[in-house]
Design a protein around this motif. Structure first.
Motif, short mmCIF file in Angstrom:
data_model
loop_
_atom_site.label_atom_id
_atom_site.label_comp_id
_atom_site.label_asym_id
_atom_site.label_seq_id
_atom_site.Cartn_x
_atom_site.Cartn_y
_atom_site.Cartn_z
N ILE A 1 10.36 2.21 -2.97
CA ILE A 1 10.62 3.57 -3.28
C ILE A 1 10.23 4.57 -2.30
O ILE A 1 10.91 5.81 -2.16
N VAL A 2 9.09 4.42 -1.96
CA VAL A 2 8.48 5.41 -0.94
C VAL A 2 9.47 5.62 0.34
O VAL A 2 9.73 6.57 0.90
N ILE A 3 9.86 4.22 0.77
CA ILE A 3 10.59 4.53 1.98
C ILE A 3 12.04 5.19 1.93
O ILE A 3 12.31 5.89 2.55
N ASP A 4 12.80 4.87 0.52
CA ASP A 4 13.98 5.43 0.43
C ASP A 4 13.71 7.13 0.11
O ASP A 4 14.57 7.83 0.61
N SER A 5 12.71 7.26 -0.31
CA SER A 5 12.46 8.66 -0.43
C SER A 5 12.11 9.66 0.88
O SER A 5 12.64 10.70 0.95
N PHE A 6 11.65 8.90 1.61
CA PHE A 6 11.12 9.56 3.01
C PHE A 6 12.48 9.43 3.96
O PHE A 6 12.72 10.48 4.35
N ARG A 7 13.30 8.43 3.57
CA ARG A 7 14.49 8.46 4.58
C ARG A 7 15.38 9.77 4.19
O ARG A 7 16.10 10.21 4.84
N ALA A 8 15.15 9.89 3.02
CA ALA A 8 16.16 10.93 2.32
C ALA A 8 15.77 12.42 2.89
O ALA A 8 16.42 13.43 2.80
N THR B 1 13.91 12.85 5.98
CA THR B 1 13.91 13.28 7.40
C THR B 1 14.96 12.83 8.00
O THR B 1 15.95 12.18 7.65
N GLU B 2 14.79 13.39 9.45
CA GLU B 2 15.83 13.23 10.33
C GLU B 2 15.78 11.98 11.16
O GLU B 2 16.69 11.55 11.73
N LEU B 3 14.83 11.32 11.10
CA LEU B 3 14.21 10.22 11.64
C LEU B 3 15.22 9.07 11.18
O LEU B 3 15.62 8.93 10.13
N ASN B 4 15.51 8.13 11.99
CA ASN B 4 16.26 6.77 11.65
C ASN B 4 15.17 5.80 11.36
O ASN B 4 14.12 5.54 11.87
N ILE B 5 15.24 5.39 9.84
CA ILE B 5 14.16 4.41 9.21
C ILE B 5 14.92 3.01 8.93
O ILE B 5 15.97 2.99 8.51
N GLN C 1 1.08 -1.22 -0.26
CA GLN C 1 -0.02 0.09 0.11
C GLN C 1 0.96 1.28 0.18
O GLN C 1 1.02 2.00 0.93
N PRO C 2 1.97 1.49 -1.07
CA PRO C 2 2.60 2.28 -0.99
C PRO C 2 2.05 3.91 -0.99
O PRO C 2 2.88 4.82 -0.16
N ASN C 3 0.94 4.10 -1.47
CA ASN C 3 0.40 5.44 -1.54
C ASN C 3 0.21 6.04 0.20
O ASN C 3 0.26 6.87 0.37
N TRP C 4 -0.55 4.79 0.72
CA TRP C 4 -1.18 5.13 2.05
C TRP C 4 0.23 4.96 2.95
O TRP C 4 0.19 6.02 3.92
N LEU C 5 1.04 4.25 2.80
CA LEU C 5 2.47 4.26 3.59
C LEU C 5 3.05 5.58 3.41
O LEU C 5 3.68 6.16 4.45
N ASP C 6 3.05 5.96 2.33
CA ASP C 6 3.52 7.45 2.13
C ASP C 6 2.99 8.71 3.02
O ASP C 6 3.76 9.39 3.62
N LEU C 7 1.91 8.68 2.89
CA LEU C 7 0.97 9.55 3.69
C LEU C 7 1.41 9.25 5.24
O LEU C 7 1.50 10.14 5.90
N VAL C 8 1.33 8.23 5.85
CA VAL C 8 1.54 7.73 6.95
C VAL C 8 2.98 8.27 7.75
O VAL C 8 3.09 8.67 8.55
N LEU C 9 3.82 7.76 6.82
CA LEU C 9 5.45 8.28 7.18
C LEU C 9 5.20 9.67 7.15
O LEU C 9 5.93 10.41 8.06
N HIS C 10 4.70 10.33 6.30
CA HIS C 10 4.86 11.95 6.46
C HIS C 10 4.13 12.57 7.99
O HIS C 10 4.74 13.34 8.41
N SER C 11 3.28 11.67 8.28
CA SER C 11 2.62 12.08 9.52
C SER C 11 3.87 12.06 10.86
O SER C 11 3.42 12.73 11.82
N TYR C 12 4.76 11.16 10.55
CA TYR C 12 5.76 11.30 11.65
C TYR C 12 6.80 12.33 11.61
O TYR C 12 7.56 12.42 12.52
N ASN C 13 6.96 13.12 10.50
CA ASN C 13 7.58 14.28 10.33
C ASN C 13 7.18 15.32 11.23
O ASN C 13 7.86 16.51 11.42
N PHE C 14 6.02 15.40 11.76
CA PHE C 14 5.20 16.59 12.53
C PHE C 14 4.97 15.84 13.83
O PHE C 14 4.43 16.61 14.73
#
Length: 276
Positions: free
Chosen positions: A50-57, A59-63, A16-29
């Motif tokens: 791809i979604v995870i690698d993009s978020f990792r790039a 964010t300051e969080l450890n993924i 569910q890459p589209n949903w995961l992309d939104l969910v990960l985004h919520s942890y930046n705030f």
């Protein structure tokens, strides 16, 4: 990258890459950022990576991305691997379709107590409203706002109380709710040592109460569950459940009955495998 996280947020996902992309985004705030994210990936294809690698790039969080081959619904196995991969002594479990309010991690950490697990809930979004959630909506926290949701067509119900911002009201509703505090994988937290003590999830179990069963073993081992469903807030994006299977549900129920009957707290089919 932040150093010395004090909690691990374990997010389970499968294709569910589209949903995961939104969910990960919520942890930046989140109102505090001293946590790591472990993605428990039950065999997703390249789109999720791809979604995870993009978020990792960004964010300051450890993924940490924990992945296993796709072999049907094997969530218990990937969650056990995620527990082992975690680097902290406190674990927050949630799903890749649950968007966290900005105080989600802070609430779990503020309310944690030794010998307790915290049982949260979620507010279920209608299908049409789920499709209107964007990264901007999450950043503005509009998806947790009753008026915004009603304006998008969300069905009116008592469940809007699950989005209360009042800590006093949340405490009152946590006390009054008839819903039992259980281990619900979309929003629950516990000390790592307490889930390791029962050997994690029973890997014989597939979809259907596989999370409840580990909680029941934890209870048999002296862990109490505290109700925080009106305090730790996440909204659940709509999706179908094609993996529901009556035969598997019956098998899972039989395992749970055995756990209750024997008051067992340890499974031989968990993180550490018994040599047969």
């Amino acid at each position: 990258m932040q150093s010395n996280p004090i909690a691990s947020v374990i997010i389970s996902t499968y294709n569910q890459p589209n949903w995961l992309d939104l969910v990960l985004h919520s942890y930046n705030f989140q109102s505090r950022n001293d946590f790591e994210i472990i993605i428990a990936d039950d065999g997703s294809d390249e789109r999720t990576k791809i979604v995870i690698d993009s978020f990792r790039a960004k964010t300051e969080l450890n993924i940490i991305h924990v992945w296993q081959e796709d072999d049907g619904f094997q969530k218990t196995k990937i969650l056990n691997k995620a527990i082992v991969a975690s680097n902290t002594d406190y674990l927050i479990f949630t799903d890749g379709d649950c968007i966290a309010r900005k105080d989600f991690v802070e609430t779990h950490l503020n309310l944690r107590r030794t010998k307790y697990a915290l049982s949260g809930g979620y507010f279920k979004l209608d299908a049409s409203v789920s499709n209107k959630i964007s990264k901007e909506v999450i950043q503005k926290q509009e998806c947790f706002d009753k008026e915004w949701l009603l304006a998008q067509g969300q069905t009116k119900s008592f469940k809007f109380n699950k989005l209360t911002k009042s800590k006093t009201k949340a405490r009152l509703l946590n006390t009054l709710t008839p819903t039992k505090a259980t281990f619900d994988g979309m929003n629950v937290s516990c000390y790592k040592q307490d889930i390791l003590a029962v050997n994690g999830f029973d890997e014989r179990m597939q979809y259907g109460a596989e999370d409840r069963e580990v909680g029941e073993r934890m209870m048999n081992n002296g862990i109490k569950f505290l109700q925080i469903r009106y305090s730790a807030i996440c909204v659940h994006l709509y999706h179908d459940r094609p993996y529901k299977n009556e035969e598997i549900l019956q098998k899972n129920n039989a395992i749970r009955k055995e756990t209750k009957r024997l008051k067992s707290y340890y499974t031989d089919f968990g993180i550490n495998k018994k040599k047969h």
